[in-house]
Design an enzyme around this catalytic site. Structure first.
Site, PDB file in Angstrom:
ATOM      1  CB  ALA A  65      84.461  -2.506 -82.971  1.00 47.49           C
ATOM      2  N   GLY A 111      87.075   0.414 -79.303  1.00 44.63           N
ATOM      3  CA  GLY A 111      88.190  -0.488 -79.612  1.00 44.63           C
ATOM      4  C   GLY A 111      89.494   0.253 -79.851  1.00 44.63           C
ATOM      5  CD  GLU A 114      87.752  -2.094 -75.799  1.00 42.04           C
ATOM      6  OE1 GLU A 114      87.282  -1.947 -76.948  1.00 42.04           O
ATOM      7  OE2 GLU A 114      87.277  -2.892 -74.975  1.00 42.04           O
ATOM      8  CD  GLU A 134      83.002   0.609 -75.999  1.00 44.36           C
ATOM      9  OE1 GLU A 134      82.964   1.465 -75.100  1.00 44.36           O
ATOM     10  OE2 GLU A 134      84.064   0.172 -76.485  1.00 44.36           O
TER      11      GLU A 134
HETATM   12  N1  COA Z   1      82.605   2.118 -87.246  1.00 44.49           N
HETATM   13  C1  COA Z   1      82.319   2.248 -88.550  1.00 44.49           C
HETATM   14  N2  COA Z   1      82.411   3.428 -89.191  1.00 44.49           N
HETATM   15  C2  COA Z   1      82.837   4.498 -88.483  1.00 44.49           C
HETATM   16  C3  COA Z   1      83.153   4.411 -87.125  1.00 44.49           C
HETATM   17  C4  COA Z   1      83.026   3.157 -86.506  1.00 44.49           C
HETATM   18  N3  COA Z   1      83.357   2.972 -85.216  1.00 44.49           N
HETATM   19  N4  COA Z   1      83.519   5.640 -86.693  1.00 44.49           N
HETATM   20  C5  COA Z   1      83.441   6.459 -87.756  1.00 44.49           C
HETATM   21  N5  COA Z   1      83.032   5.766 -88.845  1.00 44.49           N
HETATM   22  C6  COA Z   1      82.804   6.260 -90.204  1.00 44.49           C
HETATM   23  C7  COA Z   1      81.532   7.066 -90.307  1.00 44.49           C
HETATM   24  O1  COA Z   1      80.417   6.224 -90.470  1.00 44.49           O
HETATM   25  C8  COA Z   1      81.830   7.894 -91.518  1.00 44.49           C
HETATM   26  O2  COA Z   1      81.666   7.105 -92.666  1.00 44.49           O
HETATM   27  P1  COA Z   1      80.866   7.697 -93.959  1.00 44.49           P
HETATM   28  O3  COA Z   1      81.685   8.876 -94.391  1.00 44.49           O
HETATM   29  O4  COA Z   1      80.890   6.564 -94.945  1.00 44.49           O
HETATM   30  O5  COA Z   1      79.513   8.069 -93.476  1.00 44.49           O
HETATM   31  C9  COA Z   1      83.318   8.189 -91.392  1.00 44.49           C
HETATM   32  O6  COA Z   1      83.832   7.168 -90.550  1.00 44.49           O
HETATM   33  C10 COA Z   1      83.630   9.531 -90.771  1.00 44.49           C
HETATM   34  O7  COA Z   1      82.969   9.596 -89.514  1.00 44.49           O
HETATM   35  P2  COA Z   1      82.046  10.834 -89.063  1.00 44.49           P
HETATM   36  O8  COA Z   1      81.139  10.337 -87.985  1.00 44.49           O
HETATM   37  O9  COA Z   1      81.412  11.445 -90.265  1.00 44.49           O
HETATM   38  O10 COA Z   1      83.150  11.817 -88.483  1.00 44.49           O
HETATM   39  P3  COA Z   1      82.934  12.963 -87.398  1.00 44.49           P
HETATM   40  O11 COA Z   1      84.214  13.722 -87.359  1.00 44.49           O
HETATM   41  O12 COA Z   1      81.680  13.690 -87.643  1.00 44.49           O
HETATM   42  O13 COA Z   1      82.746  12.174 -85.996  1.00 44.49           O
HETATM   43  C11 COA Z   1      83.320  10.551 -84.310  1.00 44.49           C
HETATM   44  C12 COA Z   1      83.831  11.488 -85.428  1.00 44.49           C
HETATM   45  C13 COA Z   1      84.533   9.721 -83.864  1.00 44.49           C
HETATM   46  C14 COA Z   1      82.816  11.377 -83.126  1.00 44.49           C
HETATM   47  C15 COA Z   1      82.191   9.651 -84.849  1.00 44.49           C
HETATM   48  O14 COA Z   1      82.621   9.065 -86.070  1.00 44.49           O
HETATM   49  C16 COA Z   1      81.808   8.542 -83.927  1.00 44.49           C
HETATM   50  O15 COA Z   1      81.126   8.771 -82.929  1.00 44.49           O
HETATM   51  N6  COA Z   1      82.218   7.282 -84.232  1.00 44.49           N
HETATM   52  C17 COA Z   1      81.833   6.102 -83.478  1.00 44.49           C
HETATM   53  C18 COA Z   1      82.602   6.030 -82.179  1.00 44.49           C
HETATM   54  C19 COA Z   1      82.155   4.813 -81.372  1.00 44.49           C
HETATM   55  O16 COA Z   1      81.038   4.731 -80.899  1.00 44.49           O
HETATM   56  N7  COA Z   1      83.081   3.875 -81.204  1.00 44.49           N
HETATM   57  C20 COA Z   1      82.823   2.660 -80.467  1.00 44.49           C
HETATM   58  C21 COA Z   1      82.401   1.563 -81.380  1.00 44.49           C
HETATM   59  S1  COA Z   1      81.991   0.087 -80.493  1.00 44.49           S
END
Ligand code: COA
Length: 259
Positions: A65, A111, A114, A134
């Site tokens: 999400a 999500g 999911e 989460e």
């Molecule tokens: N919601 C909003 N933005 C997200 C996102 C999310 N779930 N996941 C990634 N992004 C965005 C980042 O904020 C970043 O944006 P920016 O460039 O404007 O700062 C961009 O996507 C790239 O993500 P980044 O974290 O820089 O990539 P990465 O390769 O270093 O890491 C992940 C990848 C997937 C490990 C990391 O993005 C992450 O942990 N995301 C969240 C996962 C999560 O907790 N999901 C459950 C949500 S309820």
């Protein structure tokens, strides 16, 4: 149809839906959820489409999400987000009457995991990663993750995945039954299309009833649903064609049978 956050193509009777916000790792914001909901309506109503593939652009399938929408939300908003999303997207995918397969190309977190689980089954590239992280955010899955993950991998594994926020690679996901096949990055879509090529030759009526019955397997009414749906196949043009084709030692033509 015009979409903002997704790409929608039709190839050989297969709708290919690509979530297309790669700079945000395809995070599910409200706009993307609305686009996907409308895309499922199109899959249901467009007679040219027999089945659908859901995939992501760039290095993610869906990274969850959209967390940037969370800070301003209170408990009521959170409940609405979950209920509304489940209704207009996740349950809609699961109950789509045409086969809907996730081709998981990269991160499928929160999500995203999911959404992949709401699809009828999953094919993953070797770069795919799955998890329900989460708890790291002081949250729990809200788009059906606690329910569908438990069904797919069992209670103990679902508990551990949701409690540890462990990110499983494609091989592990295959070993625990979260995905059916792992492919190379290059062959992910081709492999998924090949499976749907087989499925698309089957009776659409029987496929829709199969989806309905298997989706009912968690409810006490599951066996009864199967009995009723089995019975309702009899006498349909597709059932007549399928049975006649077998008895006449020829291939069934369900397209003709529908007319
Ligand atoms: N919601 C909003 N933005 C997200 C996102 C999310 N779930 N996941 C990634 N992004 C965005 C980042 O904020 C970043 O944006 P920016 O460039 O404007 O700062 C961009 O996507 C790239 O993500 P980044 O974290 O820089 O990539 P990465 O390769 O270093 O890491 C992940 C990848 C997937 C490990 C990391 O993005 C992450 O942990 N995301 C969240 C996962 C999560 O907790 N999901 C459950 C949500 S309820």
């Amino acid at each position: 149809m015009t979409f903002v956050n997704i790409l929608f193509e039709i190839e050989e009777n297969i709708a290919i839906i690509t979530i297309n916000r790669p700079d945000k790792l395809n995070a599910l914001n409200a706009g993307t959820i609305n686009d996907l909901s409308a895309a499922i309506d199109e899959v249901e109503s467009n007679e040219e489409i027999l089945s659908a593939i859901l995939t992501g652009a760039g290095k993610a399938f869906v990274a969850g999400a959209d967390i940037s929408e969370f800070p301003s939300m209170d408990a009521k908003d959170g409940e609405h987000l979950s209920r509304h999303g489940q209704e207009i997207l996740f349950n809609k995918v699961e109950n789509c009457s045409k086969p809907f397969v996730a081709a998981v190309n990269g991160f499928a977190l929160g999500g995203g995991c999911e959404l992949a689980m709401a699809c009828h089954f999953r094919v993953a590239s070797e770069k795919a990663k799955f998890g329900q992280p989460e708890v790291n955010l002081g949250l729990i899955p809200g788009y059906g993750g606690t329910q569908r993950l438990t069904t797919l991998v069992g209670k103990g594994r679902a508990m551990e995945l949701c409690m540890t926020a462990h990110i499983a690679d494609a091989k592990e996901a295959e070993n625990i039954g979260l995905v059916n096949h792992v492919t190379t990055v290059e062959s992910l879509l081709e492999h998924t299309k090949n499976i749907l090529g087989i499925i698309n030759k089957k009776s659409p009526m029987a496929l829709a009833k199969t989806i309905k019955c298997i989706n009912a397997s968690n409810s006490p009414e599951g066996f009864n649903t199967e009995i009723e749906e089995f019975g309702s196949c009899f006498g349909t043009p597709e059932m007549k064609e399928g049975v006649s084709a077998f008895l006449e030692k020829r291939k069934a033509d369900f397209k003709g049978a529908k007319a």
